[in-house]
Write a protein that holds these residues in place. Structure first.
Motif, PDB file in Angstrom:
ATOM      1  N   GLU A   1      48.603  -3.079  25.180  1.00  0.00           N
ATOM      2  CA  GLU A   1      48.559  -2.745  26.601  1.00  0.00           C
ATOM      3  C   GLU A   1      49.977  -2.815  27.144  1.00  0.00           C
ATOM      4  O   GLU A   1      50.547  -3.905  27.269  1.00  0.00           O
ATOM      5  CB  GLU A   1      47.648  -3.730  27.330  1.00  0.00           C
ATOM      6  N   ASP A   2      50.583  -1.657  27.424  1.00  0.00           N
ATOM      7  CA  ASP A   2      51.963  -1.659  27.907  1.00  0.00           C
ATOM      8  C   ASP A   2      52.021  -2.127  29.358  1.00  0.00           C
ATOM      9  O   ASP A   2      50.993  -2.329  30.016  1.00  0.00           O
ATOM     10  CB  ASP A   2      52.610  -0.289  27.722  1.00  0.00           C
ATOM     11  N   GLN A   3      53.226  -2.299  29.856  1.00  0.00           N
ATOM     12  CA  GLN A   3      53.400  -2.902  31.172  1.00  0.00           C
ATOM     13  C   GLN A   3      52.822  -2.030  32.286  1.00  0.00           C
ATOM     14  O   GLN A   3      52.208  -2.548  33.237  1.00  0.00           O
ATOM     15  CB  GLN A   3      54.879  -3.182  31.428  1.00  0.00           C
ATOM     16  N   ALA A   4      52.991  -0.725  32.177  1.00  0.00           N
ATOM     17  CA  ALA A   4      52.465   0.170  33.209  1.00  0.00           C
ATOM     18  C   ALA A   4      50.940   0.100  33.261  1.00  0.00           C
ATOM     19  O   ALA A   4      50.345   0.041  34.347  1.00  0.00           O
ATOM     20  CB  ALA A   4      52.920   1.607  32.944  1.00  0.00           C
ATOM     21  N   THR A   5      50.312   0.091  32.087  1.00  0.00           N
ATOM     22  CA  THR A   5      48.851  -0.006  32.035  1.00  0.00           C
ATOM     23  C   THR A   5      48.375  -1.351  32.551  1.00  0.00           C
ATOM     24  O   THR A   5      47.414  -1.443  33.317  1.00  0.00           O
ATOM     25  CB  THR A   5      48.344   0.198  30.599  1.00  0.00           C
ATOM     26  N   ALA A   6      49.059  -2.424  32.144  1.00  0.00           N
ATOM     27  CA  ALA A   6      48.691  -3.767  32.590  1.00  0.00           C
ATOM     28  C   ALA A   6      48.812  -3.898  34.104  1.00  0.00           C
ATOM     29  O   ALA A   6      47.953  -4.495  34.765  1.00  0.00           O
ATOM     30  CB  ALA A   6      49.561  -4.804  31.895  1.00  0.00           C
ATOM     31  N   TYR A   7      49.872  -3.324  34.662  1.00  0.00           N
ATOM     32  CA  TYR A   7      50.069  -3.396  36.107  1.00  0.00           C
ATOM     33  C   TYR A   7      49.007  -2.593  36.845  1.00  0.00           C
ATOM     34  O   TYR A   7      48.467  -3.040  37.862  1.00  0.00           O
ATOM     35  CB  TYR A   7      51.456  -2.877  36.471  1.00  0.00           C
ATOM     36  N   ARG A   8      48.688  -1.417  36.328  1.00  0.00           N
ATOM     37  CA  ARG A   8      47.638  -0.598  36.955  1.00  0.00           C
ATOM     38  C   ARG A   8      46.297  -1.335  36.940  1.00  0.00           C
ATOM     39  O   ARG A   8      45.568  -1.351  37.940  1.00  0.00           O
ATOM     40  CB  ARG A   8      47.513   0.744  36.226  1.00  0.00           C
ATOM     41  N   ASN A   9      45.979  -1.969  35.821  1.00  0.00           N
ATOM     42  CA  ASN A   9      44.735  -2.739  35.739  1.00  0.00           C
ATOM     43  C   ASN A   9      44.743  -3.915  36.712  1.00  0.00           C
ATOM     44  O   ASN A   9      43.713  -4.244  37.321  1.00  0.00           O
ATOM     45  CB  ASN A   9      44.518  -3.245  34.316  1.00  0.00           C
ATOM     46  N   PHE A  10      45.905  -4.551  36.860  1.00  0.00           N
ATOM     47  CA  PHE A  10      46.048  -5.663  37.793  1.00  0.00           C
ATOM     48  C   PHE A  10      45.795  -5.206  39.229  1.00  0.00           C
ATOM     49  O   PHE A  10      45.046  -5.846  39.982  1.00  0.00           O
ATOM     50  CB  PHE A  10      47.446  -6.268  37.668  1.00  0.00           C
ATOM     51  N   VAL A  11      46.410  -4.102  39.614  1.00  0.00           N
ATOM     52  CA  VAL A  11      46.257  -3.586  40.974  1.00  0.00           C
ATOM     53  C   VAL A  11      44.796  -3.232  41.250  1.00  0.00           C
ATOM     54  O   VAL A  11      44.262  -3.527  42.331  1.00  0.00           O
ATOM     55  CB  VAL A  11      47.162  -2.364  41.197  1.00  0.00           C
ATOM     56  N   GLU A  12      44.142  -2.620  40.276  1.00  0.00           N
ATOM     57  CA  GLU A  12      42.736  -2.249  40.458  1.00  0.00           C
ATOM     58  C   GLU A  12      41.848  -3.489  40.555  1.00  0.00           C
ATOM     59  O   GLU A  12      40.914  -3.523  41.364  1.00  0.00           O
ATOM     60  CB  GLU A  12      42.278  -1.364  39.300  1.00  0.00           C
ATOM     61  N   SER A  13      42.154  -4.497  39.759  1.00  0.00           N
ATOM     62  CA  SER A  13      41.327  -5.704  39.740  1.00  0.00           C
ATOM     63  C   SER A  13      41.456  -6.509  41.026  1.00  0.00           C
ATOM     64  O   SER A  13      40.504  -7.160  41.460  1.00  0.00           O
ATOM     65  CB  SER A  13      41.704  -6.592  38.543  1.00  0.00           C
ATOM     66  N   TYR A  14      42.668  -6.476  41.643  1.00  0.00           N
ATOM     67  CA  TYR A  14      42.918  -7.279  42.836  1.00  0.00           C
ATOM     68  C   TYR A  14      43.156  -6.404  44.063  1.00  0.00           C
ATOM     69  O   TYR A  14      43.907  -6.772  44.961  1.00  0.00           O
ATOM     70  CB  TYR A  14      44.113  -8.201  42.597  1.00  0.00           C
ATOM     71  N   ALA A  15      42.467  -5.284  44.104  1.00  0.00           N
ATOM     72  CA  ALA A  15      42.638  -4.346  45.215  1.00  0.00           C
ATOM     73  C   ALA A  15      42.273  -4.974  46.560  1.00  0.00           C
ATOM     74  O   ALA A  15      42.805  -4.580  47.601  1.00  0.00           O
ATOM     75  CB  ALA A  15      41.800  -3.096  44.975  1.00  0.00           C
ATOM     76  N   ASP A  16      41.365  -5.948  46.554  1.00  0.00           N
ATOM     77  CA  ASP A  16      40.954  -6.582  47.799  1.00  0.00           C
ATOM     78  C   ASP A  16      41.872  -7.730  48.205  1.00  0.00           C
ATOM     79  O   ASP A  16      41.659  -8.368  49.239  1.00  0.00           O
ATOM     80  CB  ASP A  16      39.512  -7.099  47.695  1.00  0.00           C
ATOM     81  N   ASN A  17      42.897  -8.002  47.405  1.00  0.00           N
ATOM     82  CA  ASN A  17      43.870  -9.055  47.718  1.00  0.00           C
ATOM     83  C   ASN A  17      45.237  -8.393  47.918  1.00  0.00           C
ATOM     84  O   ASN A  17      46.123  -8.464  47.064  1.00  0.00           O
ATOM     85  CB  ASN A  17      43.916 -10.082  46.595  1.00  0.00           C
ATOM     86  N   GLU A  18      45.400  -7.774  49.063  1.00  0.00           N
ATOM     87  CA  GLU A  18      46.600  -6.978  49.332  1.00  0.00           C
ATOM     88  C   GLU A  18      47.871  -7.813  49.281  1.00  0.00           C
ATOM     89  O   GLU A  18      48.910  -7.354  48.784  1.00  0.00           O
ATOM     90  CB  GLU A  18      46.467  -6.301  50.696  1.00  0.00           C
ATOM     91  N   SER A  19      47.813  -9.039  49.785  1.00  0.00           N
ATOM     92  CA  SER A  19      49.009  -9.877  49.804  1.00  0.00           C
ATOM     93  C   SER A  19      49.482 -10.201  48.395  1.00  0.00           C
ATOM     94  O   SER A  19      50.695 -10.222  48.122  1.00  0.00           O
ATOM     95  CB  SER A  19      48.739 -11.172  50.577  1.00  0.00           C
ATOM     96  N   LEU A  20      48.553 -10.444  47.478  1.00  0.00           N
ATOM     97  CA  LEU A  20      48.925 -10.734  46.092  1.00  0.00           C
ATOM     98  C   LEU A  20      49.529  -9.496  45.434  1.00  0.00           C
ATOM     99  O   LEU A  20      50.561  -9.588  44.747  1.00  0.00           O
ATOM    100  CB  LEU A  20      47.699 -11.201  45.303  1.00  0.00           C
ATOM    101  N   VAL A  21      48.916  -8.355  45.635  1.00  0.00           N
ATOM    102  CA  VAL A  21      49.422  -7.117  45.044  1.00  0.00           C
ATOM    103  C   VAL A  21      50.812  -6.795  45.581  1.00  0.00           C
ATOM    104  O   VAL A  21      51.701  -6.369  44.824  1.00  0.00           O
ATOM    105  CB  VAL A  21      48.450  -5.948  45.320  1.00  0.00           C
TER     106      VAL A  21
END
Length: 292
Positions: free
Chosen positions: A203-223
């Motif tokens: 899982e490269d960094q771009a994919t990992a980051y995209r998955n992170f953003v999708e997983s925490y979409a409801d936590n705008e401050s963290l993203v």
């Protein structure tokens, strides 16, 4: 840091006062619940080596039953907790041997009314004498029926300026830097030479980051405060169930360029032990012992 990171009957209004709350049915991870109040035992941090007294338990029950935010209060005594504990961890002989009934705290299981302020309830309960910990189950578990994780073991690689000890020493000129190509090749070689690995992906960094953003979409401050460079690349492994996942994890964690390794079986056990039984201080060697 944990990466994954991981109800009852009517309020007993009018129940005659007793020296100790009544015994409740055994607990189950499938019970609907919102919040768990674990009582002090001598090993609980902040309880000053003292367990909750009968007077404190009765006073707490009276307090909980008076809270308008609660629709349900259920007490779980030590015998019920221990029975459920032995059922939930029946395959972990090391953990069963390490934990006795007296090592588990008694608890109150609370169900909150719709719209109740959970933080307000948690703060109010946590201040009561004899309370060791208050676990918000909705926050810890999220969805009451989460999907089974796709990967069994995750190997997280070093990022630049990582504070993880594994990334700061023992890597020569690569200390403090992102995992090198040479280190990644060594990790792949180790994965492919490990018995019990069925398949794996990178899982490269771009994919990992995209998955992170999708997983925490409801936590705008963290993203908003998380950059792509903060998210580690990873190898995700699927394992045969009979393999000792813990031994594999320990072996791979020693490789240069590897920041941390987690296996889902161990994380599930840690989460259940904390959420259902109020214990987070037991060593991984016991909690994450191989299934038998």
């Amino acid at each position: 840091m944990i990466v994954a990171l991981l109800a009852g009957m009517s309020i007993l209004v009018g129940t005659p006062a007793a020296a100790d709350p009544v015994t409740a049915p055994e607990i189950s991870a499938s019970d609907e619940r919102e919040m768990t109040v674990f009582l002090c035992i001598p090993t609980t941090y902040g309880c000053h080596k003292r367990g909750a007294t009968a007077k404190q338990k009765q006073a707490l029950r009276t307090f909980l039953e008076s809270r308008p935010e609660l629709s349900d209060v259920r007490f779980v005594d030590r015998a019920s907790a221990y029975k459920s504990f032995r059922r939930d961890f029946a395959g972990n002989k090391a953990l069963l041997k390490a934990v006795r009934a007296k090592d588990l705290p008694e608890s109150f299981r609370l169900r909150l009314k719709n719209g109740a302020d959970q933080d307000r309830v948690r703060r109010a309960v946590y201040r009561r004498p004899g309370v060791g910990n208050v676990i918000d189950q909705a926050v810890l578990y999220g969805d009451t029926q989460p999907m089974a994780p796709e990967w069994d073991i995750s190997i997280f690689l070093c990022v630049r300026d990582s504070a993880m000890p594994a990334c700061l020493s023992g890597r020569g000129r690569a200390n403090g830097k992102i995992a090198t190509l040479k280190e990644k090749k060594a990790v792949v070689k180790a994965i492919e030479g490990t018995p019990g690995v069925e398949t794996y992906i990178f899982e490269d960094q771009a994919t990992a980051y995209r998955n992170f953003v999708e997983s925490y979409a409801d936590n705008e401050s963290l993203v908003n405060v998380t950059r792509m460079s903060d998210i580690p690349e990873a190898y995700r492994l699927q394992m045969r169930s009979e393999t000792d996942w813990n031994a594999v994890s320990r072996s791979l964690a020693r490789l240069p360029g590897v920041s941390q390794v987690y296996n889902q079986r161990c994380m599930d056990a840690q989460t259940k032990l904390f959420a259902e039984y109020g214990r987070e201080d037991l060593p991984d060697s016991k909690v994450c012992a191989p299934r038998q």
